[in-house]
Design an enzyme around this catalytic site. Structure first.
Site, PDB file in Angstrom:
ATOM      1  N   GLY A   1       0.611   5.843   0.858  1.00  0.00           N
ATOM      2  CA  GLY A   1      -0.252   6.775   1.177  1.00  0.00           C
ATOM      3  C   GLY A   1       0.684   8.005   1.469  1.00  0.00           C
TER       4      GLY A   1
ATOM      5  N   ASP B   1      -9.352  11.569   9.798  1.00  0.00           N
ATOM      6  CA  ASP B   1      -9.048  11.228   8.462  1.00  0.00           C
ATOM      7  C   ASP B   1      -9.572   9.840   8.164  1.00  0.00           C
ATOM      8  OD1 ASP B   1      -8.070  11.260   5.762  1.00  0.00           O
ATOM      9  OD2 ASP B   1      -5.932  10.334   6.397  1.00  0.00           O
TER      10      ASP B   1
ATOM     11  N   PHE C   1       2.219   9.268   3.813  1.00  0.00           N
ATOM     12  CA  PHE C   1       3.302   8.899   4.643  1.00  0.00           C
ATOM     13  C   PHE C   1       4.365   8.582   3.778  1.00  0.00           C
ATOM     14  CE2 PHE C   1       4.527   8.386   9.150  1.00  0.00           C
ATOM     15  CZ  PHE C   1       5.607   7.475   8.846  1.00  0.00           C
ATOM     16  N   GLY C   2       4.039   7.666   2.858  1.00  0.00           N
ATOM     17  CA  GLY C   2       4.902   6.730   1.844  1.00  0.00           C
ATOM     18  C   GLY C   2       4.487   5.267   1.903  1.00  0.00           C
ATOM     19  N   PRO C   3       5.433   4.268   1.511  1.00  0.00           N
ATOM     20  CA  PRO C   3       4.984   2.991   1.130  1.00  0.00           C
ATOM     21  C   PRO C   3       4.750   2.237   2.502  1.00  0.00           C
ATOM     22  CG  PRO C   3       7.325   3.457   0.656  1.00  0.00           C
ATOM     23  CD  PRO C   3       6.705   4.667   1.127  1.00  0.00           C
ATOM     24  N   VAL C   4       3.868   1.210   2.312  1.00  0.00           N
ATOM     25  CA  VAL C   4       3.795   0.363   3.684  1.00  0.00           C
ATOM     26  C   VAL C   4       4.025  -1.277   2.731  1.00  0.00           C
ATOM     27  CG1 VAL C   4       2.200  -0.892   4.954  1.00  0.00           C
ATOM     28  CG2 VAL C   4       1.667   1.460   4.245  1.00  0.00           C
TER      29      VAL C   4
ATOM     30  N   GLY D   1       0.815  -1.276  -0.023  1.00  0.00           N
ATOM     31  CA  GLY D   1      -0.104   0.118  -0.005  1.00  0.00           C
ATOM     32  C   GLY D   1       0.821   1.058  -0.040  1.00  0.00           C
TER      33      GLY D   1
END
Length: 813
Positions: free
Chosen positions: A507, A623, A509-512, A505
């Site tokens: 977002g 959110d 924030f960055g990759p997961v 995933g």
């Protein structure tokens, strides 16, 4: 005070009502109940879901009634003329309107001078008033529930078991039962008729070692004791809430049920978390690993008994030995290098039929090796030596806890493993020599440029220390309850050095990344990217907020990492990813039927209620959207992503910000345009999400329509034109549930009303959804039904995501 006055008034007229007791002169009718002295339990008549039959039961005295004992489970009443009475022979009985007896305590040595009292433990006791002796108690005749201070196993009337309901609408005795086994080491079992269906593993004195996480828990709930005759029984006498019990479901699952005291019953633990929890899933000499593919493998030294069936996923036939043990052959096995050996399996749920022996671990190994019929051994503190001389069945690889299981293998199998280790050691040694040569050859080149790079390196190190110092100070200030710190190397190894194939995933924030730690635990690693619109503030905000929270519908933060200019959060891994992946992807199979969607909505609602009202802190999420709802193995929801969450003070109801953050389409209008946020702004987001779940369509799919800007606008128009049913996802449309579906749309519209004061709070929303508030107000005009852009209504600078990625705004100047 008022109850005391009523009691006194009744006594003054010669009719003294016993609030928790039934006597021969004081029976109870269908419309009446008795309530335990502490108001915790009540006894009365009830009808199960989807049934009009009437039963007498004990239940928690809470909304959302949980039935924990049933009297006439085999003979229901078909009307409301039932009575619970003390008969002339002193027995407690349930009779119908024509005086037929449907159930009785059936105590032979009874006295007419009897009374039945409901205690605050949930135990119903029949007492001889002449001598105070208890003649019968419901704890010794349980149905499908196991309560605090009750017991499974030994009793004065024989072994106590709980038995499942036949179905959620039929409390008669089902096919499943649960209790303590009579083996040499106590184990909890669930039986399907007379066949084992689930097993806890042996009792160690502090835990059942086949239940992952029980041994490492920092508190003890269950305990195995012995009665005066030496017979074992299991009980539990400590939990952190009075509203907690174990239920044996009609599907054969033992579940621990938990409530905050408001009737919101949820499953805290289940005995069936995967296929591996079914007894003997992989057959004799097979081992099950829920995270493996396939889940069944043969134990060391064994092979499938039928390879074709095994390949087709039919593992019940189990495995057979590849070759005879050395001790089973005619040739001599006296020489040490010709003996059988043992292969060690870690974190194992040991097989059934263990034979305990009071010897040391070294003696345990030698004793097994000297006995040719011994197929395996294990040693566990609190139990001691365990050996197996028959088949090995119901072994499982656990994610944590368990113990070392040593499988006996022939000398050739053991030598193969040892030779493999030697080969690895040789390869590693050769690689080390080659690496050393490469280092020597490259040294001169490195030294040449070392001086030029030294200054740049110092500058980078200063930046790293600056960031790490900032995080350390913030972490010290947060005091977030011993949150573990992971090293960069550990997370890099877990994710194959953050390989792109591991990304599950992305977002703001960055990759997961999906990862697996060295102990087999699967994790999700959220890594702040250099180009992230979120920074150290959001990172620390998420750490500080979620580390203080614990709820079954919130994703669990396992730890974090701050090394090498990296900021990473480590979460429990959710195998079914996020809600939007199933709700909006037409290519995914339609597994979210209406019942599953109801469960998801209720779970999200409970998570919000916890954040707003029930946690130690009052938290506004800011959110809430489908991509931030993660789904576990059973497709139950967990709210995630607390980067934008805000903690409120004790009496604070709302706050203002110049930094609006969140996702376009889910933001309440007062927040998006004026920076004001409160519980009601989360309610607005919940309303949009609720409409998406019912319709199966993204909020953004309406932006290109001519007449509507958003989901609320489309839903409002459909509602006013009496066509709300057209909003329902065709994949789940069901005439039998249409009333409930329309109620969900109605509640969704109440949540997205333009004025925050008109929106219900989350507790009211949950009551509306479950029909406990039956008369719903008419919704008022929702927000975002026109075409005016936010930039025309507000001078604040902001940036939004387009439903998938959360973006914080630029600070207003």
């Amino acid at each position: 005070m008022w109850e005391s006055f009523v009691l006194l008034l009744a006594c003054s007229f010669g009719v003294c009502i016993a609030l928790d007791t039934i006597t021969i002169t004081q029976p109870i009718q269908d419309s009446e109940t008795i309530v335990s002295a502490g108001q915790k339990f009540k006894l009365g008549f009830f009808s199960p879901e989807n049934s009009s039959d009437r039963y007498v039961g004990i239940m928690y005295n809470l909304p959302g009634t949980a039935i924990i004992w049933v009297a006439n489970r085999e003979r229901p009443l078909n009307d409301s003329r039932g009575t619970v009475v003390i008969l002339e022979d002193g027995n407690l009985a349930v009779i119908n309107g024509v005086k037929d007896m449907l159930w009785s305590t059936n105590v032979s040595s009874s006295s007419a001078n009897s009374s039945a009292q409901l205690l605050d433990t949930g135990n119903l006791v029949l007492t001889d008033e002449s001598n105070g002796r208890i003649k019968w108690e419901s704890f010794e005749h349980p149905t499908d529930c196991f309560l605090q201070y009750s017991k499974l196993g030994a009793s004065t009337t024989g072994s106590i078991k709980i038995t499942s309901w036949r179905s959620p609408s039929d409390p008669s005795v089902g096919t499943f039962s649960a209790g303590l086994s009579l083996s040499q080491i106590p184990q909890l079992f669930v039986w399907n008729n007379s066949s084992p269906y689930w097993r806890s593993g042996p009792w160690s004195g502090t835990a059942f070692i086949g239940i992952a996480g029980m041994a490492s828990a920092n508190y003890q709930v269950m305990d195995v004791l012995k009665d005066n005759s030496g017979s074992p029984y299991v009980t539990y006498n400590y939990v952190d809430t009075p509203f907690f019990y174990y239920l044996l479901s009609s599907s054969g699952h033992i579940r621990s049920m938990f409530s905050s005291g408001k009737g919101d019953w949820t499953i805290n633990w289940s005995s069936q978390l995967s296929q591996c929890d079914v007894y003997g899933k992989c057959g004799p000499y097979g081992s099950c690993n829920p995270k493996g593919y396939p889940i069944c493998t043969c134990l060391p030294g064994f092979k499938p008994s039928d390879q074709e069936e095994w390949n087709q996923g039919n593992w019940t036939g189990g495995c057979i030995r590849k070759e005879l043990l050395q001790c089973q052959r005619n040739e001599s096995a006296s020489r040490e290098d010709n003996q059988d050996g043992f292969m060690n399996l870690t974190h194992m749920k040991v097989p059934d039929f263990a034979e305990p022996m009071a010897i040391t671990e070294q003696e345990c190994r030698k004793n097994c090796l000297d006995n040719c019929s011994c197929t395996a051994y294990a040693f566990y503190v609190g139990i001691g030596c365990m050996q197996w001389s028959g088949i090995l069945i119901d072994s499982e690889q656990l994610p944590l806890d368990g113990t070392n299981l040593y499988i006996r293998v022939p000398n050739s199998e053991h030598d193969t493993k040892r030779g493999f280790k030697v080969a690895i050691a040789s390869t590693v040694s050769a690689a080390a020599v080659l690496l050393a040569l490469c280092v020597c050859l490259c040294w001169k080149c490195i030294a040449k440029h070392k001086g030029n790079e030294q200054q740049a390196k110092l500058s980078r190190m200063e930046e790293v220390h600056k960031v790490e110092d900032m995080v350390t100070v913030t972490m010290n200030q947060a005091k977030f309850e011993k949150l573990p710190l992971y090293t960069y190397e550990a997370l890099a190894n877990a994710t194959d050095n953050f390989h792109s194939n591991k990304i599950i995933g992305k977002g703001g924030f960055g990759p997961v990344y999906k990862g697996k730690l060295f102990d087999g635990l699967e994790i999700a690693v959220k890594r702040l990217s250099n180009s992230s619109t979120q920074g150290i503030e959001e990172f620390m905000n998420e750490v500080m907020v979620i580390s203080k929270l614990q709820h079954r519908n919130l994703v669990r933060l396992l730890g974090c990492c701050v090394e090498r200019e990296e900021k990473m959060l480590v979460y429990e891994y959710m195998p079914n990813k996020s809600l939007d992946a199933y709700l909006f992807d037409a290519n995914k199979p339609n597994i979210l039927d209406w019942r599953r969607r109801v469960i998801i909505v209720e779970g999200i609602g409970r998570a919000l209620l916890y954040l707003h009202r029930d946690s130690r802190l009052k938290i506004i999420h800011r959110d809430l959207k489908a991509s931030n709802i993660l789904l576990d193995e059973e497709l139950k929801p967990k709210l995630s992503d607390f980067g934008f969450a805000r903690i409120f003070g004790g009496n604070q109801d709302q706050a203002n910000t110049n930094r609006v953050a969140g996702t376009y389409g889910y933001m309440a209008p007062e927040y998006a345009m004026e920076g004001r946020f409160s519980e009601k702004s989360d309610v607005y987001s919940f309303g949009v999400l609720l409409l998406e779940i019912v319709s199966g369509r993204r909020n953004t799919t309406f932006y290109s329509d001519e007449n509507e800007l958003s989901m609320p606008g489309h839903a409002w128009k459909s509602w006013n034109e009496n066509e709300a049913a057209k909003l329902i996802d065709p994949a789940i449309f069901d005439l039998g549930a249409i009333t409930e579906m329309l109620r969900y749309i109605h509640v969704g519209l109440l949540c997205v009303q333009e004025s925050a004061k008109d929106r219900p709070d989350v507790s009211a929303v949950l009551l509306m959804l479950t029909s406990e508030i039956s008369n719903l107000p008419r919704p008022k005009f929702p927000a975002y039904t026109g075409r005016i852009g936010f930039s025309e209504k507000s001078s604040r600078q902001r940036a939004y995501s387009i439903n998938d990625i959360s973006l914080s705004s630029i600070e207003g100047r």
